[in-house]
Design an enzyme around this catalytic site. Structure first.
Site, PDB file in Angstrom:
ATOM      1  N   GLY A 125       0.842  -1.209   0.000  1.00 30.93           N
ATOM      2  CA  GLY A 125       0.000   0.000   0.000  1.00 30.93           C
ATOM      3  C   GLY A 125       0.868   1.248   0.000  1.00 30.93           C
ATOM      4  O   GLY A 125       1.879   1.293   0.697  1.00 30.93           O
ATOM      5  N   ASP A 150      -0.527   1.648   8.674  1.00 36.21           N
ATOM      6  CA  ASP A 150      -1.055   0.803   9.755  1.00 36.21           C
ATOM      7  C   ASP A 150      -0.230   0.858  11.042  1.00 36.21           C
ATOM      8  O   ASP A 150      -0.727   0.549  12.114  1.00 36.21           O
ATOM      9  CB  ASP A 150      -1.130  -0.665   9.301  1.00 36.21           C
ATOM     10  CG  ASP A 150      -2.109  -0.866   8.163  1.00 36.21           C
ATOM     11  OD1 ASP A 150      -2.909   0.053   7.903  1.00 36.21           O
ATOM     12  OD2 ASP A 150      -2.065  -1.936   7.524  1.00 36.21           O
ATOM     13  N   MET A 200      -8.752   2.861   8.472  1.00 33.08           N
ATOM     14  CA  MET A 200      -8.070   1.706   7.870  1.00 33.08           C
ATOM     15  C   MET A 200      -7.353   0.893   8.942  1.00 33.08           C
ATOM     16  O   MET A 200      -7.147   1.364  10.059  1.00 33.08           O
ATOM     17  CB  MET A 200      -7.089   2.164   6.801  1.00 33.08           C
ATOM     18  CG  MET A 200      -7.743   2.303   5.454  1.00 33.08           C
ATOM     19  SD  MET A 200      -6.531   2.523   4.151  1.00 33.08           S
ATOM     20  CE  MET A 200      -7.527   2.049   2.755  1.00 33.08           C
TER      21      MET A 200
HETATM   22  O1  F6P Z   1      -1.786  -1.785   4.739  1.00 32.61           O
HETATM   23  C1  F6P Z   1      -2.303  -0.529   4.426  1.00 32.61           C
HETATM   24  C2  F6P Z   1      -3.773  -0.616   4.156  1.00 32.61           C
HETATM   25  O2  F6P Z   1      -4.237   0.685   3.870  1.00 32.61           O
HETATM   26  C3  F6P Z   1      -4.634  -1.245   5.245  1.00 32.61           C
HETATM   27  O3  F6P Z   1      -4.899  -0.389   6.324  1.00 32.61           O
HETATM   28  C4  F6P Z   1      -5.856  -1.637   4.480  1.00 32.61           C
HETATM   29  O4  F6P Z   1      -6.541  -2.666   5.136  1.00 32.61           O
HETATM   30  C5  F6P Z   1      -5.285  -2.094   3.166  1.00 32.61           C
HETATM   31  O5  F6P Z   1      -4.046  -1.426   3.025  1.00 32.61           O
HETATM   32  C6  F6P Z   1      -6.151  -1.800   1.969  1.00 32.61           C
HETATM   33  O6  F6P Z   1      -5.512  -2.286   0.831  1.00 32.61           O
HETATM   34  P1  F6P Z   1      -5.903  -1.935  -0.666  1.00 32.61           P
HETATM   35  O7  F6P Z   1      -5.472  -0.522  -0.931  1.00 32.61           O
HETATM   36  O8  F6P Z   1      -5.150  -2.900  -1.470  1.00 32.61           O
HETATM   37  O9  F6P Z   1      -7.380  -2.053  -0.743  1.00 32.61           O
END
Ligand code: F6P
Length: 328
Positions: free
Chosen positions: A17, A134, A176
């Site tokens: 991410g 996170d 998140m």
């Molecule tokens: O790990 C970072 C994060 O933003 C998490 O908090 C969240 O659950 C996940 O990535 C979401 O991922 P994506 O952007 O792939 O939907």
């Protein structure tokens, strides 16, 4: 680092991410390396780009001008499934060798650091830099991007409180954190929530209802409930259950989503990105491998990748309890 390293080529990638401050870190890596006479190759699209051989050679330090305040990642990012397989790793290492990359700096979260450890075990010289909103990475007090995300959440909750107070409502705000309640808990303190729900410390619907009803009885004209994405109770379901229980307030749900990942990094994230980027280059050129650089207290320290990937940074229970202590 006194000796100029004209014979060394360093690769840098961002993966997983995106997190605000990744670009500031890349800038620090590129400029520190170039100050030492080291060549720098940017790998596009994280490990996926390493498998595909998507490289970009920077010629001079000015090439990363303007990176400091840009959100997202200029190098682009992906969550690479292929890199989890042996074939993918072998292709990536082969491409690195063909491109003449001697050492790699990987900037990202737990998946990125797990990937770094896997190739370090296969002989690649690699140093990880923790970057994930996170803040669940063991071995660092703060990862790049966390502070910016927390500021975004705090600002959003401040705005939602205006509407909550005007309408005498309870707002459920989802942050998140699929597996981590760090952002929810810290935002609960920073933005003043009644209660926080997070994966680490499960809370029942009854407990939430009692807390919110108590706030109503005490004459509050608003209530903020912060729910981490990974909490055992789903945000929208919880809202319907609370509405059915007659807690005084009517509820509304706001899912903050990816807005938390974007935006220009805060000063804290830029400083952290600069310090970690510089240190990552230094330790790589000292010949170290299979470590992360991180922040412990006020110092930049190192931790073995093996420990980083087999542990998770815990959410502070005292902080979790502070939310309710302060909600009066
Ligand atoms: O790990 C970072 C994060 O933003 C998490 O908090 C969240 O659950 C996940 O990535 C979401 O991922 P994506 O952007 O792939 O939907």
């Amino acid at each position: 680092m006194s000796k100029k390293r004209k014979d060394y080529t360093l690769g840098v990638l961002t993966s997983g991410g995106d997190a605000p401050g990744m670009n500031a870190c890349v800038r620090a890596v590129v400029r520190t390396a170039m100050n030492e006479g080291v060549s720098v190759v940017g790998v596009m699209n994280g490990y996926e780009g390493l498998i595909n051989g998507e490289f970009k050679r920077w010629k001079n330090a000015r090439d990363v001008g303007g990176f400091l305040r840009r959100g997202g990642t200029v190098l682009q990012t992906q969550r690479s499934k292929r890199f989890r397989e042996k074939n993918g790793q072998r292709e990536a290492i082969r491409n690195m060798n063909e491109e003449g990359i001697d050492g790699l700096i990987t900037i990202g979260g737990d998946g990125t650091l797990a990937g770094a450890h896997v190739i370090a075990q296969q002989g690649v010289q690699v140093i990880g830099v923790p970057a994930s909103i996170d803040n669940d990475i063991w071995g660092t007090d703060m990862a790049i991007g966390v502070d910016t995300a927390l500021n975004t959440i705090t600002e959003a909750v401040d705005k939602l409180r205006d509407t909550a107070s005007s309408h005498t409502r309870a707002f459920l705000v989802e942050t998140m954190g699929r597996a981590s309640g760090y952002l929810a808990v810290q935002a609960g303190i920073a933005a003043g929530a009644e209660i926080v729900l997070c994966p680490e410390f499960p809370t029942s619907v009854e407990e939430v209802a009692a807390t919110i009803e108590d706030a109503y009885r005490r004459g509050k004209n608003h209530a903020i409930i912060i729910v981490a994405e990974g909490a055992s109770l789903r945000t929208t379901e919880l809202a319907s259950k609370l509405d059915a229980m007659d807690i005084g307030f009517k509820t509304r749900v706001t899912i903050l989503g990816h807005i938390q990942r974007g935006g220009s990094p805060t000063a804290f994230d830029r400083l952290l990105a600069a310090r970690l980027g510089i240190r990552a280059v230094e330790v790589l050129l000292e010949g170290q491998t299979d470590f992360i650089v991180g922040l412990r207290g006020r110092d930049i320290t190192m931790a073995p990748l093996e420990d980083v990937i087999s542990n998770k940074r815990p959410v502070n229970m005292e902080h979790f309890n502070m939310v309710r202590q302060l909600a009066r």
